[in-house]
Design a protein around this motif. Structure first.
Motif, short mmCIF file in Angstrom:
data_model
loop_
_atom_site.label_atom_id
_atom_site.label_comp_id
_atom_site.label_asym_id
_atom_site.label_seq_id
_atom_site.Cartn_x
_atom_site.Cartn_y
_atom_site.Cartn_z
N LYS A 1 30.93 -17.76 -10.22
CA LYS A 1 30.21 -18.69 -9.34
C LYS A 1 30.61 -20.14 -9.61
CE LYS A 1 26.17 -15.62 -9.24
NZ LYS A 1 24.74 -15.49 -9.60
N TYR A 2 31.22 -20.37 -10.77
CA TYR A 2 31.58 -21.74 -11.15
C TYR A 2 33.09 -21.93 -11.23
CZ TYR A 2 26.64 -21.85 -12.12
OH TYR A 2 25.29 -21.77 -11.98
N GLY A 3 33.84 -20.99 -10.64
CA GLY A 3 35.28 -21.14 -10.57
C GLY A 3 36.06 -20.48 -11.69
N ILE A 4 35.37 -19.81 -12.62
CA ILE A 4 36.06 -19.10 -13.70
C ILE A 4 36.36 -17.69 -13.22
CG2 ILE A 4 35.89 -18.24 -16.07
CD1 ILE A 4 33.93 -20.57 -16.60
N THR A 5 37.62 -17.41 -12.99
CA THR A 5 38.01 -16.13 -12.38
C THR A 5 38.51 -15.12 -13.40
OG1 THR A 5 40.23 -17.02 -11.95
CG2 THR A 5 38.58 -17.22 -10.19
N GLU A 6 38.74 -15.56 -14.64
CA GLU A 6 39.24 -14.63 -15.67
C GLU A 6 38.72 -15.04 -17.04
OE1 GLU A 6 43.48 -13.01 -17.58
OE2 GLU A 6 43.48 -14.52 -15.98
#
Length: 352
Positions: free
Chosen positions: A98-103
């Motif tokens: 939700k905060y842009g951390i994809t990994e």
């Protein structure tokens, strides 16, 4: 000539007003276009997205990859506790997206000092480890902040070799294997002080090496914890002591974040702790599955996992008074023993 002159002047005045009006309209169009480019496409001035995503907001400076370190090594490559369950089930990953951390990249370490070295060098953003190495690193100048203590009941064991010492006092003049800079280092030094043992030698060994040295008889005793400690006792090694008998020598966990990462994501502590609390709530709804999970990563049985790491030991808030008190005691001990380079206020290190 006067009527003709007035007619010429009138036409010239109209042309001037028309040109002025056209210029004003062009300026307004340019300003509107600039405004659209600045904010109309969801792009921030730094090039990141500010678009809302599924209940959260991506932060423009947040790196897409979060590097997380923990202590231990197992086939699932996750820690135990609420954090490990959250990663195992994908709960924490979903919250961080939700905060842009994809990994999230997880890395296991053999001990705390190795992990803090990676935090200091920038290879890690966040780490979960024992309180002692985290304190030693901060006192040495590591740019970290403490954002939670998920456990305040870590029990260290002191185990003697077979047909060796029967009591702690029997270690006078003997050699003991420890992991230097770990919480068990602090435990054994504090224990020897309490028992009046003043002549001893500590040698630094990782747990696998220390266990082998104990079997060979190269050391009189070693420290261990959890399931591996209980397995050694079952194999006939001597259970000299454990920290459950010394509440002031219990270990606590520490979750620390680098200041560099916090500069990019100031709200991370709140986001992290909320994600962890969701994982803990889910864990409590699946107790049997959780102990099976612990058994898998600890290469043991669910029954033994439950005995060593009961869910009741997991804290449901970032900090509790009991944990902070133990942290303060550990810090004071490390300063007195000159294992920590300088004294500091725990409150200056904590982010609440």
């Amino acid at each position: 000539m006067k009527p003709a002159y007035r007619e010429i002047q009138g036409k010239r005045s109209k042309r001037i007003r028309f040109a002025l009006l056209t210029t004003i309209m062009m300026v307004m169009l340019v300003l509107q276009a600039c405004g659209n480019n600045a904010g109309g496409n969801g792009a921030s001035s730094s090039g990141g997205s500010s678009t809302e995503k599924s209940g959260g907001k991506s932060e423009s400076n947040v790196p897409a990859v979060l590097n997380f370190g923990f202590i231990g090594s197992n086939k699932l490559n996750v820690p135990g506790g609420a954090e490990g369950w959250g990663f195992y089930k994908g709960i924490i990953q979903e919250e961080l997206k939700k905060y842009g951390i994809t990994e999230v990249k997880l890395t296991g370490f053999p001990n705390g000092p190795d992990q803090t070295e990676s935090l200091i060098s920038g290879r890690l953003d966040i780490g979960s480890l024992g309180d002692t190495p985290a304190i030693i690193a901060y006192a040495s100048g590591a740019k970290t902040r403490l954002i939670s203590q998920s456990s305040a009941n870590t029990i260290g064991y002191l185990i003697g070799k077979k047909d060796g010492p029967k009591t702690v006092k029997d270690l006078q003049g003997k050699t003991i294997a420890i992991q230097k800079g770990s919480f068990m280092h602090r435990y054994v030094v504090g224990l020897l002080q309490e028992e009046g043992v003043t002549d001893y030698k500590l040698v630094h060994m990782l747990i696998p090496d220390a266990t082998a040295a104990l079997a060979r008889g190269d050391v009189e005793a070693t420290t261990n914890l959890g399931v591996p400690a209980l397995k050694l006792i079952d194999q006939g090694y001597t259970h000299l002591d454990d920290a459950s008998k010394h509440p002031n020598l219990l270990g606590t966990s520490a979750t620390v974040v680098s200041e560099d990462y916090l500069a990019k994501f100031p709200d991370f502590p709140k986001v992290w702790n909320e994600a962890r609390e969701k994982a803990l709530a889910d864990l409590k709804q699946h107790e049997d599955e959780y102990y099976q999970f612990l058994a898998e990563i600890g290469d043991t049985t669910p029954e033994l996992a439950k005995q060593v790491n009961p869910i009741s030991d997991i804290k449901d808030t970032a900090f509790i008074d009991e944990g902070t008190k133990l942290l303060e005691g550990t810090k004071n001990f490390l300063v007195e023993e000159k294992l920590a380079k300088k004294d500091f206020n725990i409150s200056d290190w904590q982010l609440k």
